[in-house]
Design a protein around this motif. Structure first.
Motif, PDB file in Angstrom:
ATOM      1  N   GLU A 239       0.836  -1.206   0.000  1.00  0.00           N
ATOM      2  CA  GLU A 239       0.000   0.000   0.000  1.00  0.00           C
ATOM      3  C   GLU A 239       0.867   1.251   0.000  1.00  0.00           C
ATOM      4  OE1 GLU A 239      -3.262   0.254  -0.320  1.00  0.00           O
ATOM      5  OE2 GLU A 239      -3.352  -1.928  -0.572  1.00  0.00           O
ATOM      6  N   PRO A 240       0.637   2.181  -0.930  1.00  0.00           N
ATOM      7  CA  PRO A 240       1.476   3.377  -1.003  1.00  0.00           C
ATOM      8  C   PRO A 240       1.556   4.170   0.297  1.00  0.00           C
ATOM      9  CG  PRO A 240       0.180   3.164  -3.003  1.00  0.00           C
ATOM     10  CD  PRO A 240      -0.317   2.111  -2.065  1.00  0.00           C
ATOM     11  N   ALA A 241       0.448   4.312   1.011  1.00  0.00           N
ATOM     12  CA  ALA A 241       0.484   5.090   2.257  1.00  0.00           C
ATOM     13  C   ALA A 241       1.390   4.428   3.290  1.00  0.00           C
ATOM     14  CB  ALA A 241      -0.928   5.260   2.809  1.00  0.00           C
ATOM     15  N   GLU A 242       1.287   3.114   3.412  1.00  0.00           N
ATOM     16  CA  GLU A 242       2.151   2.392   4.358  1.00  0.00           C
ATOM     17  C   GLU A 242       3.610   2.466   3.906  1.00  0.00           C
ATOM     18  OE1 GLU A 242       1.479   1.362   7.211  1.00  0.00           O
ATOM     19  OE2 GLU A 242      -0.489   0.396   7.343  1.00  0.00           O
ATOM     20  N   LEU A 243       3.841   2.349   2.615  1.00  0.00           N
ATOM     21  CA  LEU A 243       5.205   2.438   2.106  1.00  0.00           C
ATOM     22  C   LEU A 243       5.807   3.801   2.438  1.00  0.00           C
ATOM     23  CD1 LEU A 243       4.719   0.768  -1.396  1.00  0.00           C
ATOM     24  CD2 LEU A 243       5.908  -0.226   0.572  1.00  0.00           C
ATOM     25  N   ARG A 244       5.036   4.864   2.238  1.00  0.00           N
ATOM     26  CA  ARG A 244       5.542   6.202   2.536  1.00  0.00           C
ATOM     27  C   ARG A 244       5.844   6.367   4.017  1.00  0.00           C
ATOM     28  NH1 ARG A 244       1.707   7.635  -1.519  1.00  0.00           N
ATOM     29  NH2 ARG A 244       0.093   7.979   0.058  1.00  0.00           N
ATOM     30  N   GLN A 245       4.978   5.834   4.872  1.00  0.00           N
ATOM     31  CA  GLN A 245       5.206   5.971   6.313  1.00  0.00           C
ATOM     32  C   GLN A 245       6.443   5.202   6.747  1.00  0.00           C
ATOM     33  OE1 GLN A 245       1.784   5.305   8.777  1.00  0.00           O
ATOM     34  NE2 GLN A 245       2.974   5.224  10.678  1.00  0.00           N
ATOM     35  N   LEU A 246       6.624   4.000   6.234  1.00  0.00           N
ATOM     36  CA  LEU A 246       7.794   3.208   6.601  1.00  0.00           C
ATOM     37  C   LEU A 246       9.091   3.871   6.152  1.00  0.00           C
ATOM     38  CD1 LEU A 246       6.361  -0.314   5.810  1.00  0.00           C
ATOM     39  CD2 LEU A 246       7.179   0.447   8.060  1.00  0.00           C
ATOM     40  N   VAL A 247       9.076   4.431   4.962  1.00  0.00           N
ATOM     41  CA  VAL A 247      10.273   5.128   4.482  1.00  0.00           C
ATOM     42  C   VAL A 247      10.540   6.352   5.352  1.00  0.00           C
ATOM     43  CG1 VAL A 247      11.234   6.427   2.541  1.00  0.00           C
ATOM     44  CG2 VAL A 247      10.074   4.249   2.133  1.00  0.00           C
ATOM     45  N   ALA A 248       9.491   7.082   5.726  1.00  0.00           N
ATOM     46  CA  ALA A 248       9.663   8.244   6.596  1.00  0.00           C
ATOM     47  C   ALA A 248      10.203   7.838   7.965  1.00  0.00           C
ATOM     48  CB  ALA A 248       8.336   8.978   6.756  1.00  0.00           C
ATOM     49  N   GLU A 249       9.810   6.660   8.436  1.00  0.00           N
ATOM     50  CA  GLU A 249      10.286   6.164   9.731  1.00  0.00           C
ATOM     51  C   GLU A 249      11.676   5.546   9.639  1.00  0.00           C
ATOM     52  OE1 GLU A 249       5.889   5.037  11.607  1.00  0.00           O
ATOM     53  OE2 GLU A 249       7.120   3.478  10.680  1.00  0.00           O
TER      54      GLU A 249
END
Length: 269
Positions: A239-249
């Motif tokens: 999921e793009p939203a989860e991918l973005r959050q994981l990369v941000a973290e």
């Protein structure tokens, strides 16, 4: 951050792009077609794959112990020789559009051996899971990695704790990911603020992002793992939203069946 001892982990920086089975939603999983697309088109940092032993003792790249889901064959993989397995169509069932088309049928896609993958991508890191609890699979895997001089670019392991323990004995200097029970113990300890069990033989937490609806990975968890000198890869996130959050973290790595989406996120980070 404490130093990460296995050569496999030296120099790595988050967030790694890891193609789960080569990118199982974009091409026939665990095949050279999928791996090549992940490497050449999506610039993956690591290939995740699974291995089984054929009847004649060859390490074959495949997730299932049965042949029906991913090939036009049937029955147990372990009951076929490598020659028999490589006659099967490993692109037969793959469909990008819920069964309306099958673009890889009859295109010569077959089950590769681990040796073929190592030689096809000589500079690529691999995360290799030994699937079956078969006596001696650890020795075959250790022997192959030594023959191919690939010990330093492969992280090995098993979901099964007994198989993981045998892999540690067979490859004491390699990178090893936590098996299921050891992983559960360290995650539960860190999430509850307790000292984790000592497990210096394991270096990487390959783990789900969620368990029972609870998100396991967050900045506090990542900091606790980092303090132990361990690495975290989460699976399988598409999921793009989860991918973005994981990369941000700044999670260590993300295993995804959609390497195209993860590449877009990473390139935009």
């Amino acid at each position: 951050m404490p130093s990460l001892s296995p050569p496999f982990l030296r120099g790595l920086r988050p967030t790694l792009h890891i193609a789960h089975r080569g990118g199982a939603l974009l091409a026939p999983e665990n095949t050279l077609v999928a791996f090549r697309q992940a490497v050449e088109r999506y610039r993956t940092d690591m290939l995740e794959l699974d291995v089984h032993l054929s009847r004649d003792g060859e390490l074959v790249v495949a997730h299932d112990d049965a042949l029906e889901r991913c090939t036009d064959g049937s029955g147990a993989l372990a009951e076929r020789t490598l020659a028999e397995l490589q006659q099967l169509d490993a692109g037969y069932h793959f469909s990008p559009d819920a069964g309306r088309s099958f673009p890889f049928r009859g295109q010569g896609v077959r089950l590769p051996t681990l040796r073929e993958v190592l030689r096809a991508f000589p500079a690529m890191r691999l995360n290799v899971e030994a699937k079956p609890d078969v006596p001696g699979i650890e020795d075959v895997l250790a022997g192959l990695l030594r023959e191919e001089r690939a010990q330093e670019r492969v992280c090995v392991g098993s979901e099964l704790d007994a198989v993981a323990a045998r892999l540690v004995r067979a490859l004491p200097d390699a990178c090893h990911f936590y098996p299921r029970e050891a992983l559960t113990a360290v995650v539960m300890a860190l999430k509850s603020g307790e000292p984790p069990p000592d497990a210096p033989q394991f270096h990487v937490l390959d783990m789900p992002l969620y368990f029972g609806g609870v998100r396991l990975v967050d900045p506090a968890f990542l900091a606790a793992v980092q303090a132990l000198g361990k690495w975290v890869n989460v699976w399988t996130v598409d999921e793009p939203a989860e991918l973005r959050q994981l990369v941000a973290e700044r999670v260590g790595g993300v295993m995804t069946d959609r390497p195209d989406l993860l590449r877009t996120v990473l390139d935009g980070a």
